[in-house]
Structure formats: structure tokens, C-alpha cells
Design a protein around this motif. Structure first.
Motif, PDB file in Angstrom:
ATOM      1  N   ASP A  82       7.207   3.588  -4.694  1.00 32.92           N
ATOM      2  CA  ASP A  82       5.661   3.871  -4.177  1.00 32.92           C
ATOM      3  C   ASP A  82       4.947   2.983  -5.272  1.00 32.92           C
ATOM      4  OD1 ASP A  82       3.921   4.476  -2.360  1.00 32.92           O
ATOM      5  OD2 ASP A  82       3.359   6.472  -3.555  1.00 32.92           O
ATOM      6  N   VAL A  83       5.201   1.880  -5.661  1.00 32.84           N
ATOM      7  CA  VAL A  83       4.109   0.960  -6.527  1.00 32.84           C
ATOM      8  C   VAL A  83       3.789  -0.263  -5.835  1.00 32.84           C
ATOM      9  CG1 VAL A  83       4.047  -0.301  -8.640  1.00 32.84           C
ATOM     10  CG2 VAL A  83       5.414   1.834  -8.501  1.00 32.84           C
ATOM     11  N   PRO A  84       2.343  -0.079  -5.379  1.00 32.68           N
ATOM     12  CA  PRO A  84       2.076  -1.351  -4.429  1.00 32.68           C
ATOM     13  C   PRO A  84       1.907  -2.562  -5.075  1.00 32.68           C
ATOM     14  CG  PRO A  84       0.313   0.102  -5.053  1.00 32.68           C
ATOM     15  CD  PRO A  84       1.654   0.932  -5.590  1.00 32.68           C
ATOM     16  N   TRP A  85       2.370  -3.494  -4.619  1.00 31.01           N
ATOM     17  CA  TRP A  85       2.022  -5.106  -5.115  1.00 31.01           C
ATOM     18  C   TRP A  85       0.625  -5.693  -4.892  1.00 31.01           C
ATOM     19  CZ3 TRP A  85       4.578  -7.954  -8.482  1.00 31.01           C
ATOM     20  CH2 TRP A  85       4.236  -9.181  -8.704  1.00 31.01           C
ATOM     21  N   PHE A  86      -0.040  -5.355  -3.773  1.00 26.44           N
ATOM     22  CA  PHE A  86      -1.345  -5.910  -3.573  1.00 26.44           C
ATOM     23  C   PHE A  86      -2.188  -4.578  -2.940  1.00 26.44           C
ATOM     24  CE2 PHE A  86       1.008  -6.441   0.491  1.00 26.44           C
ATOM     25  CZ  PHE A  86       0.171  -6.134   1.269  1.00 26.44           C
ATOM     26  N   LYS A  87      -3.402  -5.005  -2.839  1.00 24.95           N
ATOM     27  CA  LYS A  87      -4.422  -4.105  -2.744  1.00 24.95           C
ATOM     28  C   LYS A  87      -4.413  -3.260  -1.522  1.00 24.95           C
ATOM     29  CE  LYS A  87      -7.810  -6.262  -5.605  1.00 24.95           C
ATOM     30  NZ  LYS A  87      -9.266  -6.958  -5.783  1.00 24.95           N
ATOM     31  N   TRP A  88      -4.168  -3.759  -0.413  1.00 26.16           N
ATOM     32  CA  TRP A  88      -4.155  -3.205   0.916  1.00 26.16           C
ATOM     33  C   TRP A  88      -2.744  -2.772   1.532  1.00 26.16           C
ATOM     34  CZ3 TRP A  88      -6.016  -8.412   0.344  1.00 26.16           C
ATOM     35  CH2 TRP A  88      -7.351  -8.443  -0.061  1.00 26.16           C
ATOM     36  N   GLN A  89      -1.613  -2.957   0.572  1.00 28.16           N
ATOM     37  CA  GLN A  89      -0.289  -2.761   0.978  1.00 28.16           C
ATOM     38  C   GLN A  89      -0.215  -1.406   1.697  1.00 28.16           C
ATOM     39  OE1 GLN A  89       2.738  -3.188  -2.061  1.00 28.16           O
ATOM     40  NE2 GLN A  89       4.220  -3.939  -0.435  1.00 28.16           N
ATOM     41  N   ILE A 198       4.232 -19.069   7.057  1.00 29.14           N
ATOM     42  CA  ILE A 198       3.999 -18.217   5.859  1.00 29.14           C
ATOM     43  C   ILE A 198       3.143 -18.953   4.980  1.00 29.14           C
ATOM     44  CG2 ILE A 198       4.822 -16.653   4.149  1.00 29.14           C
ATOM     45  CD1 ILE A 198       7.565 -16.822   5.771  1.00 29.14           C
ATOM     46  N   PHE A 199       1.882 -18.550   4.245  1.00 29.35           N
ATOM     47  CA  PHE A 199       1.216 -19.363   3.389  1.00 29.35           C
ATOM     48  C   PHE A 199       0.505 -18.779   2.466  1.00 29.35           C
ATOM     49  CE2 PHE A 199      -1.365 -18.337   7.335  1.00 29.35           C
ATOM     50  CZ  PHE A 199      -2.469 -18.162   7.002  1.00 29.35           C
ATOM     51  N   ARG A 200      -0.295 -19.076   1.567  1.00 31.65           N
ATOM     52  CA  ARG A 200      -0.853 -18.543   0.316  1.00 31.65           C
ATOM     53  C   ARG A 200      -2.261 -19.215   0.032  1.00 31.65           C
ATOM     54  NH1 ARG A 200       3.081 -18.447  -4.168  1.00 31.65           N
ATOM     55  NH2 ARG A 200       3.990 -16.955  -2.918  1.00 31.65           N
ATOM     56  N   TYR A 201      -3.163 -18.606  -0.380  1.00 35.34           N
ATOM     57  CA  TYR A 201      -4.199 -19.396  -0.850  1.00 35.34           C
ATOM     58  C   TYR A 201      -4.333 -19.330  -2.599  1.00 35.34           C
ATOM     59  CZ  TYR A 201      -6.391 -19.154   3.682  1.00 35.34           C
ATOM     60  OH  TYR A 201      -6.370 -19.027   5.042  1.00 35.34           O
ATOM     61  N   GLN A 202      -4.715 -20.448  -2.968  1.00 37.80           N
ATOM     62  CA  GLN A 202      -4.730 -20.381  -4.352  1.00 37.80           C
ATOM     63  C   GLN A 202      -5.873 -19.718  -5.022  1.00 37.80           C
ATOM     64  OE1 GLN A 202      -2.081 -22.094  -6.137  1.00 37.80           O
ATOM     65  NE2 GLN A 202      -1.550 -22.372  -3.976  1.00 37.80           N
ATOM     66  N   GLY A 203      -5.744 -18.960  -5.948  1.00 36.15           N
ATOM     67  CA  GLY A 203      -6.898 -18.373  -6.513  1.00 36.15           C
ATOM     68  C   GLY A 203      -7.077 -17.074  -6.042  1.00 36.15           C
ATOM     69  N   SER A 204      -6.212 -16.316  -5.029  1.00 38.34           N
ATOM     70  CA  SER A 204      -6.302 -15.098  -4.602  1.00 38.34           C
ATOM     71  C   SER A 204      -6.254 -14.030  -5.469  1.00 38.34           C
ATOM     72  CB  SER A 204      -5.661 -15.065  -3.249  1.00 38.34           C
ATOM     73  OG  SER A 204      -5.746 -13.694  -2.892  1.00 38.34           O
ATOM     74  N   MET A 205      -7.091 -13.008  -5.260  1.00 46.17           N
ATOM     75  CA  MET A 205      -6.869 -11.916  -6.545  1.00 46.17           C
ATOM     76  C   MET A 205      -6.389 -10.606  -5.970  1.00 46.17           C
ATOM     77  SD  MET A 205      -7.658 -13.428  -9.519  1.00 46.17           S
ATOM     78  CE  MET A 205      -8.253 -12.208 -10.584  1.00 46.17           C
ATOM     79  N   ALA A 206      -5.715 -10.516  -4.802  1.00 45.17           N
ATOM     80  CA  ALA A 206      -5.277  -9.457  -4.246  1.00 45.17           C
ATOM     81  C   ALA A 206      -4.200  -8.631  -4.857  1.00 45.17           C
ATOM     82  CB  ALA A 206      -4.952  -9.689  -2.526  1.00 45.17           C
ATOM     83  N   GLU A 207      -3.326  -9.335  -5.502  1.00 42.54           N
ATOM     84  CA  GLU A 207      -1.994  -8.598  -6.296  1.00 42.54           C
ATOM     85  C   GLU A 207      -2.632  -7.750  -7.356  1.00 42.54           C
ATOM     86  OE1 GLU A 207       0.289 -11.907  -7.473  1.00 42.54           O
ATOM     87  OE2 GLU A 207       0.775 -12.679  -5.499  1.00 42.54           O
ATOM     88  N   TYR A 208      -1.971  -6.678  -7.674  1.00 48.82           N
ATOM     89  CA  TYR A 208      -2.129  -5.893  -8.856  1.00 48.82           C
ATOM     90  C   TYR A 208      -1.341  -6.351  -9.868  1.00 48.82           C
ATOM     91  CZ  TYR A 208      -4.100  -2.108  -5.913  1.00 48.82           C
ATOM     92  OH  TYR A 208      -4.901  -1.391  -4.715  1.00 48.82           O
ATOM     93  N   ALA A 209      -0.527  -7.377  -9.804  1.00 48.66           N
ATOM     94  CA  ALA A 209       0.158  -8.049 -11.023  1.00 48.66           C
ATOM     95  C   ALA A 209      -0.867  -8.665 -12.025  1.00 48.66           C
ATOM     96  CB  ALA A 209       1.067  -9.013 -10.676  1.00 48.66           C
ATOM     97  N   PRO A 210      -0.885  -8.684 -13.172  1.00 49.83           N
ATOM     98  CA  PRO A 210      -1.672  -9.333 -14.091  1.00 49.83           C
ATOM     99  C   PRO A 210      -2.053 -10.678 -13.625  1.00 49.83           C
ATOM    100  CG  PRO A 210      -0.367  -8.285 -15.531  1.00 49.83           C
ATOM    101  CD  PRO A 210       0.278  -8.091 -14.147  1.00 49.83           C
ATOM    102  N   GLN A 211      -3.482 -11.141 -13.512  1.00 42.77           N
ATOM    103  CA  GLN A 211      -3.876 -12.395 -12.977  1.00 42.77           C
ATOM    104  C   GLN A 211      -4.856 -13.040 -13.931  1.00 42.77           C
ATOM    105  OE1 GLN A 211      -3.699 -12.758  -8.597  1.00 42.77           O
ATOM    106  NE2 GLN A 211      -3.979 -10.466  -9.029  1.00 42.77           N
ATOM    107  N   THR A 212      -5.181 -14.440 -13.909  1.00 41.30           N
ATOM    108  CA  THR A 212      -6.120 -14.789 -14.990  1.00 41.30           C
ATOM    109  C   THR A 212      -7.220 -15.360 -13.805  1.00 41.30           C
ATOM    110  OG1 THR A 212      -4.785 -15.344 -16.838  1.00 41.30           O
ATOM    111  CG2 THR A 212      -7.015 -16.571 -16.388  1.00 41.30           C
ATOM    112  N   LYS A 213      -8.393 -14.948 -13.970  1.00 45.80           N
ATOM    113  CA  LYS A 213      -9.376 -15.505 -12.846  1.00 45.80           C
ATOM    114  C   LYS A 213      -9.900 -16.783 -13.122  1.00 45.80           C
ATOM    115  CE  LYS A 213     -14.030 -14.456 -11.347  1.00 45.80           C
ATOM    116  NZ  LYS A 213     -15.261 -13.659 -11.402  1.00 45.80           N
ATOM    117  N   THR A 265       4.973 -10.114  -1.247  1.00 44.04           N
ATOM    118  CA  THR A 265       4.324  -9.263  -0.137  1.00 44.04           C
ATOM    119  C   THR A 265       2.812  -9.514  -0.507  1.00 44.04           C
ATOM    120  OG1 THR A 265       4.571  -7.432  -1.947  1.00 44.04           O
ATOM    121  CG2 THR A 265       6.081  -7.472   0.183  1.00 44.04           C
ATOM    122  N   GLY A 266       1.938  -9.610   0.384  1.00 46.62           N
ATOM    123  CA  GLY A 266       0.630  -9.976   0.166  1.00 46.62           C
ATOM    124  C   GLY A 266       0.228 -11.464   0.836  1.00 46.62           C
ATOM    125  N   ASP A 267       1.390 -12.172   0.790  1.00 44.97           N
ATOM    126  CA  ASP A 267       1.022 -13.600   1.302  1.00 44.97           C
ATOM    127  C   ASP A 267       0.805 -13.381   2.952  1.00 44.97           C
ATOM    128  OD1 ASP A 267       1.587 -15.181  -1.002  1.00 44.97           O
ATOM    129  OD2 ASP A 267       3.714 -15.036  -0.532  1.00 44.97           O
TER     130      ASP A 267
END
Length: 272
Positions: A82-89, A198-213, A265-267
Motif C-alpha cells: 500500500d505504498v503509492p508511486w504517483f499522486k493519483w494512484q 505508452i508515453f511520458r512527459y519530461q519534467g512531470s512531477m507526479a511521482e512520489y519518488a525523489p525528483q529534482t525540479k 505506474t503513472g506513465d
């Protein structure tokens, strides 16, 4: 050269039997659960059952069960960590419904008035007491398209967009050959055999994993662009594609047929 020729000749044209029947599914409709696996042979010291074992179900002659009847065994499951990977999971998964794991298939070999004995003829996962037993239903096995048609720079399709919300085994990354669940189903016109990109946007900050803005266009000591680019200013990255092998009202089971890198997950996904 010989290995290459053999590989080309044996390339599958559609998902394998276990891929289709062990994929699991997500549904917002409760699965009928009156028929259950209640025990099995050697149950004094055995708590799980697999292929070749004999199990007992709580239906017999009085309920119309006959020798030779075939059933699928499923059970509702949720991510044990029960550990979410992205904000809306968690919110998206709740809207999609309940995840049901495919445990396998059984065939009745002996029938008594209130109980039937069945042999486990296919194992996807272990079976246990309390698992739900459903009359077996054939599932469609859709054809793969030519993998050589994958377009790494495919333009936006303009069709409905959703997300990879969860994987079959709850890991947060997936790739070619893995099964995942997305929040798009028959309500949006999805059907078995459809392909998702399946695709991804560069710079998206939806993940809970540590990220650099602003990592996508600037990082101290490693150069920066002359102007700032947000996540939606840069071209999306097309990661792979997959085929729909099961679908309900709000969710689809997707088998990933190609991936260029890890898919998380979150892509995002879109109907091709």
C-alpha cells in the motif's frame, strides 16, 4: 544465423494461453462469490494448492455440479505494501474497481451431494481456502500486430488518454512481457485487441519518488537552456505499446508487447 531464423519462425502471433488466462482483471462489478474453494486433500498440513492437487468446492449434486465441469479460480487482491508511486494512484485504482487475481483452473472429478472434488489443471498462482470459483469462460486471444510498425515519434492520436495505474504483481516498473492495468475501459469504447501507446512527459512531477525540479532543461553545473521549458513544452517520449487482453467498464488489462525503456505506474497511455 540458425538461431535468428528459428526465432523469426517461432515469433508468437498472439498472446499465449497463460498470458490471457493468468492476466488478472480489474472490475467495478462484484464477481459472484457464492461458490468457493473450501478445502483440499492433505489439508491437515497444506494451506495452498497447485496443479495436480485435488481441492473441494462448496457445491455438489444438489446445485447441479457434474463430473467434467470446468471452473476458473480467482480472488480479490490489493497491493500488500500500500505504498503509492504517483499522486493519483490510489484514487484511480478505487475508481477502476477491485483487482482480481487469476489463480488458475480446476475440473470436477467427483461429485457428492453438497461438495465436489476437483483437480487443479492449471496454476497461475497458488490457490487457497476461500478463493472464488467461477464457471469457466473462454477469453478472446487477439492477434498481435507487426512489431516493426512501432513509431518512437508517433504523433498524438487524439483518442482517449489514461494512465498505467497498477501492474499485475504490484511492482512499480514494467516492460515487454509484463501485464498492467489502465483506467480506460468499455465506457470509452475500448475492446479486446485494441492497442495502447505508452508515453511520458519530461519534467512531470507526479511521482512520489525523489525528483529534482526543472531537471529536464537545467541543472546546476550541467548546462541549461536559454529559456525555461515546462513538462508540456517539450516533446513527449513514446516508451512502448501494448495490447488489450481483458476489459471491463472502467479498466483494461494490457499486455506490454514492446518497451524501449522501463515503464512506470503513472506513465500515460492513449488508444492508437
Amino acid at each position: 544465423m540458425g538461431a535468428g531464423i528459428c526465432s523469426a519462425q517461432t515469433a508468437p502471433s498472439q498472446p499465449g494461453y497463460s498470458t490471457v488466462y493468468c492476466s488478472g482483471f480489474v472490475s467495478d462489478q462484484k464477481v459472484p462469490d457464492a461458490t468457493r474453494l473450501v478445502s483440499g486433500e492433505q489439508s491437515n498440513d497444506k494451506i495452498t494448492f497447485a496443479r495436480g492437487d485435488y481441492v473441494h468446492i462448496n457445491r455438489g449434486l444438489e446445485k447441479g455440479v457434474r463430473v467434467g465441469d470446468r471452473y476458473s479460480v480467482v480472488r480479490p487482491e490489493a497491493d500488500p505494501t500500500d505504498v503509492p508511486w504517483f499522486k493519483w494512484q490510489a484514487k484511480l485504482m478505487k475508481a477502476m474497481g477491485t483487482h482480481y487475481l487469476d489463480a488458475g483452473q480446476i475440473r470436477v472429478v467427483n461429485v457428492q451431494p453438497k461438495i465436489a472434488i476437483a483437480e487443479v489443471i492449471m496454476s497461475c498462482d497458488y490457490m487457497q481456502r476461500g478463493d472464488i470459483v467461477l464457471p469457466f469462460q473462454e477469453r478472446p486471444e487477439p492477434a498481435f500486430k507487426d512489431p516493426g510498425t512501432f513509431d518512437h515519434f508517433a504523433p498524438v492520436s487524439g483518442k482517449p488518454v489514461a494512465m498505467v495505474v497498477q501492474s499485475r504483481d504490484y511492482q512499480q516498473s514494467a516492460g515487454q512481457g509484463n501485464t498492467v492495468y489502465v483506467n480506460l475501459g468499455t465506457e470509452k469504447g475500448v475492446k479486446v485487441g485494441d492497442y495502447f501507446r505508452i508515453f511520458r512527459y519530461q519534467g512531470s512531477m507526479a511521482e512520489y519518488a525523489p525528483q529534482t525540479k526543472d531537471y529536464q532543461d537545467r541543472l546546476y553545473g550541467f548546462g541549461s537552456s536559454p529559456g525555461r521549458y515546462n513538462w508540456n513544452d517539450l516533446p513527449r517520449e513514446v516508451l512502448g505499446e501494448g495490447i488489450v487482453i481483458n476489459v471491463s467498464r472502467n479498466a483494461s488489462t494490457m499486455f506490454i508487447t514492446y518497451s524501449s525503456i522501463d515503464i512506470y505506474t503513472g506513465d500515460y497511455i492513449e488508444i492508437e
